[in-house]
Motif scaffolding. Structure first.
Motif, mmCIF file in Angstrom:
data_model
loop_
_atom_site.group_PDB
_atom_site.id
_atom_site.type_symbol
_atom_site.label_atom_id
_atom_site.label_comp_id
_atom_site.label_asym_id
_atom_site.label_seq_id
_atom_site.Cartn_x
_atom_site.Cartn_y
_atom_site.Cartn_z
ATOM 1 N N ALA A 161 0.723 -1.381 -0.100
ATOM 2 C CA ALA A 161 -0.098 -0.023 0.098
ATOM 3 C C ALA A 161 0.914 1.324 0.035
ATOM 4 N N ALA A 162 0.428 2.175 -0.689
ATOM 5 C CA ALA A 162 1.422 3.387 -1.029
ATOM 6 C C ALA A 162 0.630 4.554 -1.597
ATOM 7 N N PRO A 163 1.024 5.845 -1.323
ATOM 8 C CA PRO A 163 0.236 6.769 -2.013
ATOM 9 C C PRO A 163 0.857 7.065 -3.189
ATOM 10 N N THR A 164 0.269 7.932 -4.147
ATOM 11 C CA THR A 164 0.661 8.613 -5.316
ATOM 12 C C THR A 164 1.644 9.519 -5.088
ATOM 13 N N TYR A 165 2.858 9.690 -5.630
ATOM 14 C CA TYR A 165 3.923 10.821 -5.273
ATOM 15 C C TYR A 165 4.244 11.279 -6.808
ATOM 16 N N ASN A 166 4.026 12.421 -6.877
ATOM 17 C CA ASN A 166 4.363 13.052 -8.274
ATOM 18 C C ASN A 166 3.954 12.212 -9.607
ATOM 19 N N ASN A 167 2.557 12.026 -9.435
ATOM 20 C CA ASN A 167 2.011 11.015 -10.484
ATOM 21 C C ASN A 167 2.562 9.609 -10.611
ATOM 22 N N GLY A 168 3.498 9.351 -9.567
ATOM 23 C CA GLY A 168 4.096 7.969 -9.618
ATOM 24 C C GLY A 168 4.001 7.329 -8.262
ATOM 25 N N ILE A 169 4.784 5.985 -8.047
ATOM 26 C CA ILE A 169 4.730 5.220 -6.809
ATOM 27 C C ILE A 169 5.690 6.157 -5.821
ATOM 28 N N GLY A 205 -4.405 8.671 -3.417
ATOM 29 C CA GLY A 205 -3.948 9.991 -3.808
ATOM 30 C C GLY A 205 -5.205 10.961 -4.025
ATOM 31 N N SER A 206 -4.549 12.153 -4.090
ATOM 32 C CA SER A 206 -5.871 13.302 -3.806
ATOM 33 C C SER A 206 -6.523 13.568 -4.949
ATOM 34 N N TRP A 207 -5.889 13.572 -6.211
ATOM 35 C CA TRP A 207 -6.703 14.036 -7.430
ATOM 36 C C TRP A 207 -6.831 12.927 -8.337
ATOM 37 N N ALA A 208 -5.679 12.151 -8.693
ATOM 38 C CA ALA A 208 -5.774 11.155 -9.654
ATOM 39 C C ALA A 208 -4.720 10.250 -9.286
ATOM 40 N N PRO A 209 -5.340 9.173 -8.286
ATOM 41 C CA PRO A 209 -4.781 8.255 -7.643
ATOM 42 C C PRO A 209 -3.905 7.416 -9.020
ATOM 43 N N GLN A 210 -2.686 7.325 -8.794
ATOM 44 C CA GLN A 210 -2.027 6.405 -9.912
ATOM 45 C C GLN A 210 -1.175 5.077 -9.243
ATOM 46 N N SER A 211 -0.850 5.297 -7.871
ATOM 47 C CA SER A 211 0.211 4.374 -7.389
ATOM 48 C C SER A 211 -0.491 2.816 -7.452
ATOM 49 N N VAL A 216 -7.912 4.775 -2.988
ATOM 50 C CA VAL A 216 -8.887 5.545 -2.300
ATOM 51 C C VAL A 216 -8.532 7.050 -2.716
ATOM 52 N N LYS A 217 -9.328 7.959 -2.548
ATOM 53 C CA LYS A 217 -8.887 9.492 -2.880
ATOM 54 C C LYS A 217 -8.783 10.120 -1.565
ATOM 55 N N SER A 218 -7.540 10.214 -0.950
ATOM 56 C CA SER A 218 -7.027 10.842 0.257
ATOM 57 C C SER A 218 -7.022 10.109 1.492
ATOM 58 N N ALA A 219 -8.456 9.547 1.694
ATOM 59 C CA ALA A 219 -8.888 8.455 2.719
ATOM 60 C C ALA A 219 -9.796 7.530 2.575
ATOM 61 N N GLN A 253 -16.423 2.521 0.841
ATOM 62 C CA GLN A 253 -15.323 1.710 0.445
ATOM 63 C C GLN A 253 -15.205 0.570 1.375
ATOM 64 N N MET A 254 -15.790 0.678 2.639
ATOM 65 C CA MET A 254 -15.520 -0.468 3.500
ATOM 66 C C MET A 254 -15.953 -1.859 3.057
ATOM 67 N N GLU A 255 -17.090 -1.836 2.522
ATOM 68 C CA GLU A 255 -17.334 -3.180 1.877
ATOM 69 C C GLU A 255 -16.465 -3.615 0.868
ATOM 70 N N GLN A 256 -15.947 -2.877 -0.054
ATOM 71 C CA GLN A 256 -15.004 -3.176 -0.985
ATOM 72 C C GLN A 256 -13.566 -4.014 -0.195
ATOM 73 N N LEU A 257 -13.161 -3.132 0.741
ATOM 74 C CA LEU A 257 -12.220 -3.600 1.712
ATOM 75 C C LEU A 257 -12.483 -4.902 2.358
ATOM 76 N N GLN A 258 -13.678 -5.100 2.630
ATOM 77 C CA GLN A 258 -14.161 -6.326 3.400
ATOM 78 C C GLN A 258 -14.127 -7.390 2.511
ATOM 79 N N GLU A 259 -14.637 -7.217 1.084
ATOM 80 C CA GLU A 259 -14.408 -8.156 -0.092
ATOM 81 C C GLU A 259 -13.072 -8.704 -0.171
ATOM 82 N N LEU A 260 -12.145 -7.855 -0.047
ATOM 83 C CA LEU A 260 -10.523 -8.113 -0.257
ATOM 84 C C LEU A 260 -10.183 -8.838 0.855
ATOM 85 N N CYS A 261 -10.610 -8.475 1.849
ATOM 86 C CA CYS A 261 -10.334 -9.298 3.248
ATOM 87 C C CYS A 261 -10.613 -10.735 2.951
ATOM 88 N N THR A 262 -11.967 -10.898 2.707
ATOM 89 C CA THR A 262 -12.242 -12.240 2.319
ATOM 90 C C THR A 262 -11.655 -12.878 1.321
#
Length: 211
Positions: A122-130, A157-163, A186-189, A194-203
């Motif tokens: 897991a990582a944020p987008t940084y300068n439109n990259g990883i 990422g805040s505006w355009a998540p790319q990571s 996710v966008k910023s937070a 998105q909790m249901e989507q994260l729970q599906e990933l957990c499963t």
């Protein structure tokens, strides 16, 4: 003498680890001769090393479990992985290791990448990259031929998540990697929606670990 034979044992083991072309039956025969009249503790030590080498040489995981490696700039990505880790624990996954890659040496990250069967990156987008430290870690995974793992990727990422998609592209360069996500970002937070989507990933992760 015992000391001399111990040095010889270590030399043979090192040779085996470096030369994968040595046939297993030859190794076994040589080591059987080597271990004759050796004390049990030494034989256990050699057997332990050979068992580890057998696992490492086949790029198999040492243990079933989940290693989570994350980078976080403002705490939001960290919160997301903590929520996922709590979900995994609630689902019965007890073997979970979490690394903040900003505080963990890459050698430890690589060690656990080989050790655990499942990885979450897991990582944020940084300068439109990883995020740089995550990008370096992925390059080291490639250089050291980490392979055969089941992986989930979380991006931010805040505006355009790319990571997320960029990390997935890097993982696609590794051999025999099974990807459980497709541009999970996710966008910023992490939001309630998105909790249901994260729970599906957990499963998905839980089912894969228990398979």
């Amino acid at each position: 003498s015992y000391a001399e034979s111990d040095v010889w044992a270590n030399h043979v083991i090192d040779s085996i680890r470096m030369d994968r072309s040595i046939k297993e039956d030859i190794c076994v025969e040589a080591l059987n001769v080597l271990l004759e009249n050796r004390v049990p503790e030494v034989q256990e030590r050699v057997n332990y090393i050979l068992e580890k080498y057998d696992i490492w040489s086949k790029y198999e995981a040492e243990t079933k479990g989940v290693m989570i490696a994350y980078a976080s700039m403002y705490g939001n990505t960290e919160n997301m992985v903590n929520v996922l880790a709590a979900m995994l624990a609630d689902a019965g996954i007890t073997n979970i290791k979490i690394h903040n890659i900003s505080k963990t040496h890459v050698s430890e990250l690589i060690s656990d990448s080989f050790k655990y069967s499942h990885l979450v990156l897991a990582a944020p987008t940084y300068n439109n990259g990883i995020y740089p430290l995550m990008a370096n870690y992925l390059e080291d995974m490639k250089a050291l031929m980490v392979q055969g793992r089941t992986v989930a990727v979380l991006g931010n990422g805040s505006w355009a998540p790319q990571s997320a998609k960029l990390m997935e592209a890097k993982l696609a360069e590794l051999k025999n990697m099974t990807l459980l996500t497709e541009n999970f970002a996710v966008k910023s937070a992490l939001h309630d929606s998105q909790m249901e989507q994260l729970q599906e990933l957990c499963t998905k992760i839980t089912d894969s670990v228990n398979a």
